[in-house]
Design an enzyme around this catalytic site. Structure first.
Site, PDB file in Angstrom:
ATOM      1  CD  GLU A   1     -13.410  11.829 -65.691  1.00 42.96           C
ATOM      2  OE1 GLU A   1     -13.956  11.665 -64.595  1.00 42.96           O
ATOM      3  OE2 GLU A   1     -12.374  12.501 -65.844  1.00 42.96           O
TER       4      GLU A   1
ATOM      5  CD  GLU B   1     -10.548  14.634 -64.189  1.00 44.69           C
ATOM      6  OE1 GLU B   1      -9.324  14.377 -64.333  1.00 44.69           O
ATOM      7  OE2 GLU B   1     -11.365  13.803 -63.762  1.00 44.69           O
TER       8      GLU B   1
ATOM      9  CG  PHE C   1     -17.439  13.015 -57.288  1.00 50.28           C
ATOM     10  CD1 PHE C   1     -17.408  12.012 -58.235  1.00 50.28           C
ATOM     11  CD2 PHE C   1     -18.066  12.761 -56.074  1.00 50.28           C
ATOM     12  CE1 PHE C   1     -18.010  10.784 -57.995  1.00 50.28           C
ATOM     13  CE2 PHE C   1     -18.669  11.532 -55.826  1.00 50.28           C
ATOM     14  CZ  PHE C   1     -18.643  10.540 -56.787  1.00 50.28           C
TER      15      PHE C   1
ATOM     16  CG  ASP D   1     -15.158  16.352 -53.916  1.00 50.99           C
ATOM     17  OD1 ASP D   1     -15.086  16.565 -52.705  1.00 50.99           O
ATOM     18  OD2 ASP D   1     -16.260  16.171 -54.494  1.00 50.99           O
ATOM     19  CG  PHE D   2     -12.798  14.396 -59.298  1.00 52.04           C
ATOM     20  CD1 PHE D   2     -12.557  13.957 -58.004  1.00 52.04           C
ATOM     21  CD2 PHE D   2     -13.655  13.632 -60.093  1.00 52.04           C
ATOM     22  CE1 PHE D   2     -13.158  12.808 -57.502  1.00 52.04           C
ATOM     23  CE2 PHE D   2     -14.249  12.478 -59.592  1.00 52.04           C
ATOM     24  CZ  PHE D   2     -14.003  12.067 -58.305  1.00 52.04           C
TER      25      PHE D   2
ATOM     26  CG  HIS E   1     -15.295  10.914 -53.802  1.00 58.25           C
ATOM     27  ND1 HIS E   1     -14.057  10.543 -53.359  1.00 58.25           N
ATOM     28  CD2 HIS E   1     -15.358  10.528 -55.093  1.00 58.25           C
ATOM     29  CE1 HIS E   1     -13.401   9.945 -54.350  1.00 58.25           C
ATOM     30  NE2 HIS E   1     -14.165   9.925 -55.416  1.00 58.25           N
TER      31      HIS E   1
HETATM   32  C1  TPP Z   1      -9.330  12.945 -61.008  1.00 54.62           C
HETATM   33  C2  TPP Z   1     -10.484  12.019 -60.950  1.00 54.62           C
HETATM   34  N1  TPP Z   1     -11.336  11.963 -61.987  1.00 54.62           N
HETATM   35  C3  TPP Z   1     -12.383  11.109 -61.967  1.00 54.62           C
HETATM   36  C4  TPP Z   1     -12.597  10.294 -60.899  1.00 54.62           C
HETATM   37  C5  TPP Z   1     -13.817   9.397 -60.855  1.00 54.62           C
HETATM   38  N2  TPP Z   1     -13.437   8.000 -61.038  1.00 54.62           N
HETATM   39  C6  TPP Z   1     -13.271   7.184 -59.989  1.00 54.62           C
HETATM   40  S1  TPP Z   1     -12.788   5.674 -60.444  1.00 54.62           S
HETATM   41  C7  TPP Z   1     -12.826   6.083 -62.079  1.00 54.62           C
HETATM   42  C8  TPP Z   1     -12.450   5.083 -63.113  1.00 54.62           C
HETATM   43  C9  TPP Z   1     -11.113   4.563 -62.862  1.00 54.62           C
HETATM   44  O1  TPP Z   1     -10.790   3.582 -63.770  1.00 54.62           O
HETATM   45  P1  TPP Z   1      -9.433   2.783 -63.646  1.00 54.62           P
HETATM   46  O2  TPP Z   1      -8.326   3.734 -63.343  1.00 54.62           O
HETATM   47  O3  TPP Z   1      -9.288   1.945 -64.841  1.00 54.62           O
HETATM   48  O4  TPP Z   1      -9.608   1.915 -62.336  1.00 54.62           O
HETATM   49  P2  TPP Z   1     -10.723   0.805 -62.019  1.00 54.62           P
HETATM   50  O5  TPP Z   1     -11.847   1.542 -61.377  1.00 54.62           O
HETATM   51  O6  TPP Z   1     -11.126   0.163 -63.281  1.00 54.62           O
HETATM   52  O7  TPP Z   1     -10.078  -0.114 -61.063  1.00 54.62           O
HETATM   53  C10 TPP Z   1     -13.214   7.398 -62.238  1.00 54.62           C
HETATM   54  C11 TPP Z   1     -13.369   8.093 -63.528  1.00 54.62           C
HETATM   55  C12 TPP Z   1     -11.697  10.394 -59.816  1.00 54.62           C
HETATM   56  N3  TPP Z   1     -11.854   9.634 -58.714  1.00 54.62           N
HETATM   57  N4  TPP Z   1     -10.648  11.232 -59.870  1.00 54.62           N
END
Ligand code: TPP
Lengths: 348, 341
Positions: B39, B70, B93, B95-96, B139
């Site tokens: 990502e 994932e 991370f 953690d995921f 995290h």
């Molecule tokens: C399982 C998991 N994968 C990756 C992340 C890292 N991450 C945090 S926010 C995000 C993007 C999220 O996008 P969206 O769902 O569109 O929400 P927005 O941030 O745009 O409000 C990512 C990839 C995570 N927190 N959890």
């Protein structure tokens, strides 16, 4: 604007201006000690901070229908939803400042806010609020009460198993759950069309035989209307609904995001659309004068300022408290002794 | 680094993230079958700069942004690897991991064994680890023990730019799955300043560091401190402080958990008689217990005293005073060394 009273419009307006100003103030506090070179671990407010400016309408429009006993799960960008759900602003702020009197005694922080008085929780793992929302719906159904659960997620989360599995689970059990996708076009640096082939997240609903609705503008009134139907359907025990709402990300994904991946026009466009201004126009059209709107706004500002001042005055937790709260019962469970039985076995 | 390596003088210094990227880029140039999935790894360059600059050279086909799925993309890496390609898949991370645990634990790690060696999975799973910036319980973990526990994955943890490059070359070329865990605080990211240590001279040409070769980062005769990742630097700080108090501390950087170089540790303990194991992961059922047990099994007679320094068995709290309480710092390491007497 059929089914909505002026009182409800004002209440949504209040939530939205509160959220917007709250985040402006948080941003200021967060940036303290982090300039000129941004250092995420410096200043009084460390850690990641995901602000929701541009998302306010979806918090207010949906939560306007909810009672304290309805459950909401929010993702990593939670403040506008928490405010609309009625989370205690002072204790939430103290939590974000990591203080002892915060909602989680400083253990959770801004991505992990829990207010049990209004059944609000959020989580930093993408889409992982969906299964617990289904669980809250399951509990309501088993107990035969008419509360409902709402799970918020971003459009980037619609490709995650936890979301898709929860849609199916809620559908097959007719659970009183509403899933709300906040589509702000971006998942950090990834535009929607890079990660999914469907145009709208609401289309996901059809594979699970539940209604899927999309609200194309971050128009609080339209969101309120769509959410009203979905929440009514859930309360009446007719099963789940998926709603997608177009919102906008006025800022970076998190504070400190350089946004070098984002075209300037897109950023510009996001700040041009303003759901708060749109709702103010609706209110004026109903004959609410500017002075009244100004009053709502200035009262909101006072509340926010007060919450922030209060939070900053709160004590830091004692380091030793880090060792508490892993369990609510002692490690031995509900007992620390066991009865003495003589266990007689078979023939021996 | 105090050890004298027999190698040509190298002056060019890199941050750890530049060193990681240099190794990946070199492998991608050499081998069309190497590609990267994660990502925000393309235009963003990795949230922790793990792929910064790769998109420009290799394009979106080989530096692939993927859906936040994932299970799907880590599992796709397993599948592509089984076809003989050399994917690198990133957990933003560590953690995921939970979201994709089956692909990691039951597919990636076991397919070689379950196939009686007929199948192999030459992929690299990279993951950012660690706390120290108040990102709270979801995290901030390192989870070294979680990955090292399950047989079938090699697990490596660089502590400097030099290690980062050599371990990455070896990871990509290895025919088995390798979990490459890099500490955010060491990467040299603009917005998360690194301590002094991880920026080191890095040779221009490619080189490999074998797994299972711990590195003695500081020689000493009184106490053996065994650690990895960020805590190598914290242990070196502690050792410098302790020197003034007359403690001569040896610091061993494990560099890989699977395989584990028990030999270097035991040789050191034979010399010093005392062992402190320092870990940023949880205390129970983890790295500290494993190292102590391995030394005890092989060399109990040499072991006069043992201390463990690790995260007590609590999730990582958000608030700064509490996070500082649970993540070991150099003072905690000093205290542990002093407690041995
Ligand atoms: C399982 C998991 N994968 C990756 C992340 C890292 N991450 C945090 S926010 C995000 C993007 C999220 O996008 P969206 O769902 O569109 O929400 P927005 O941030 O745009 O409000 C990512 C990839 C995570 N927190 N959890």
């Amino acid at each position: 604007m059929a089914n909505i009273s002026t009182r409800q419009l004002k209440s949504m307006y209040d939530d939205m201006v509160t959220a917007r100003y709250y985040e402006e103030r948080l941003q200021e506090e967060y940036m303290e000690g982090k300039q000129p070179a941004f250092d995420i671990s410096a200043g009084p407010l460390p850690g990641e901070l995901h602000l929701a400016a541009g998302h306010e309408a979806s918090g207010a429009g949906v939560c306007e229908h909810l009672r304290d006993d309805d459950t909401v799960t929010a993702p990593h960008r939670p403040h506008h939803i928490a405010i609309a759900k009625g989370v205690d602003l002072k204790r939430m702020t103290a939590e974000i400042f990591g203080r002892e009197t915060g909602l989680s005694r400083g253990k959770g922080g801004h991505m992990h806010l829990f207010d049990t008085d209004v059944n609000f929780a959020c989580s930093g793992i993408i889409a992982e609020g969906c299964p617990p929302a289904a669980g809250a719906g399951l509990a309501a159904k088993k107990r035969n009460d008419d509360s409902v659960a709402v799970a918020y997620l971003g459009e980037g989360a619609i490709d995650q198993g936890a979301f898709l599995e929860s849609l199916n689970f809620a559908a097959v059990r007719d659970l009183p759950v509403v899933f709300v996708i906040e589509d702000n076009d971006w998942a950090i640096s990834m535009p929607k069309d890079r990660v999914t082939d469907v145009e709208n997240g609401s289309q996901r609903a059809s594979g699970f035989d539940m209604p899927g609705v999309r609200v194309n503008h971050d128009d609080a009134v339209a969101i309120h209307e769509a959410a009203g139907k979905a929440i009514g359907r859930a309360r009446d025990r007719n099963g789940p609904t998926l709603i997608e709402v177009q919102v906008h990300r006025r800022m970076g994904h998190f504070m400190g995001d350089p946004e070098t991946y984002r075209p300037e026009e897109d950023q510009e466009a996001a700040t041009q659309r303003d759901s708060i201004e749109r709702l103010a126009e609706d209110l004026r059209a109903r004959g609410v004068d500017s002075a009244t709107l100004d009053d709502i706004e200035s009262e909101a500002h006072d509340r926010v300022d007060e919450a922030i001042e209060w939070a900053k005055d709160q004590p830091q937790p004692d380091p030793a408290q880090a060792h508490e709260d892993v369990f609510v019962n002692p490690p031995s469970g509900v007992t620390d002794s066991e009865p003495q039985y003589e266990l007689k076995r078979g023939d021996d | 680094m105090s050890q004298e390596r027999q190698r040509p003088a190298v002056e060019r210094e890199l941050t750890m993230s530049r060193a990681v990227v240099e190794a990946i880029a070199e492998e991608m140039r050499d081998n069309e079958e190497v590609f990267y999935m994660g990502e925000d790894v393309a235009d963003y360059g990795g949230i922790f700069d793990s792929t910064e600059g790769l998109l420009d050279e290799f394009g979106h086909d080989r530096v692939m942004d993927v859906p936040i799925s994932e299970t799907a993309y880590l599992g796709a890496a397993v599948g592509a690897a089984q076809e003989g390609m050399r994917p690198i898949a990133e957990l933003m991370f560590v953690d995921f991991f939970g979201v994709a645990m089956d692909q990691i634990y039951n597919q990636m790690a076991k397919n070689t064994y379950m196939s009686g060696g007929a199948v192999n999975v030459p992929m690299v799973l990279t993951a950012a680890v660690g706390g120290t910036y108040n990102d709270a319980a979801q995290h901030s973990q390192t989870l070294y023990g979680t990955f090292a526990h399950m047989p079938g994955m090699k697990v490596v943890v660089p502590s400097t730019a030099y290690e980062a490059k050599g371990l990455m070359h070896n990871a990509i070329r290895d025919d088995d799955p390798v979990v490459y865990m890099f500490h955010k605080r060491l990467m040299g990211i603009g917005w998360m300043p690194a301590p002094q240590g991880p920026k080191t001279p890095v040779p221009e040409e490619d080189y490999t560091i074998p797994f299972g070769s711990a590195d003695i980062k500081r020689e000493g005769s009184d106490v053996t401190v065994v650690t990895l990742g960020l805590h190598v630097h914290r242990a070196l700080d502690a050792a410098a402080e302790l020197e003034d108090d007359g403690h001569d501390v040896e610091v061993i950087d494990l560099r890989s958990l699977v395989p584990l170089d028990t030999e270097t540790i035991i040789e050191s303990v034979e010399k010093t008689g005392s062992l402190v194991v320092v870990d940023e992961d949880y205390r129970s059922y983890g790295v500290t217990g494993e190292i102590v047990a391995s030394v005890a099994e092989e060399s109990l007679a040499d072991l006069d005293a043992v201390e463990r320094v690790a995260v007590p068995d609590v999730p990582i709290p958000y608030s700064r005073p509490m996070e500082n309480e649970v993540i070991p710092d150099s003072k905690d390491i000093e205290d542990a060394v002093k407690a041995l007497e």
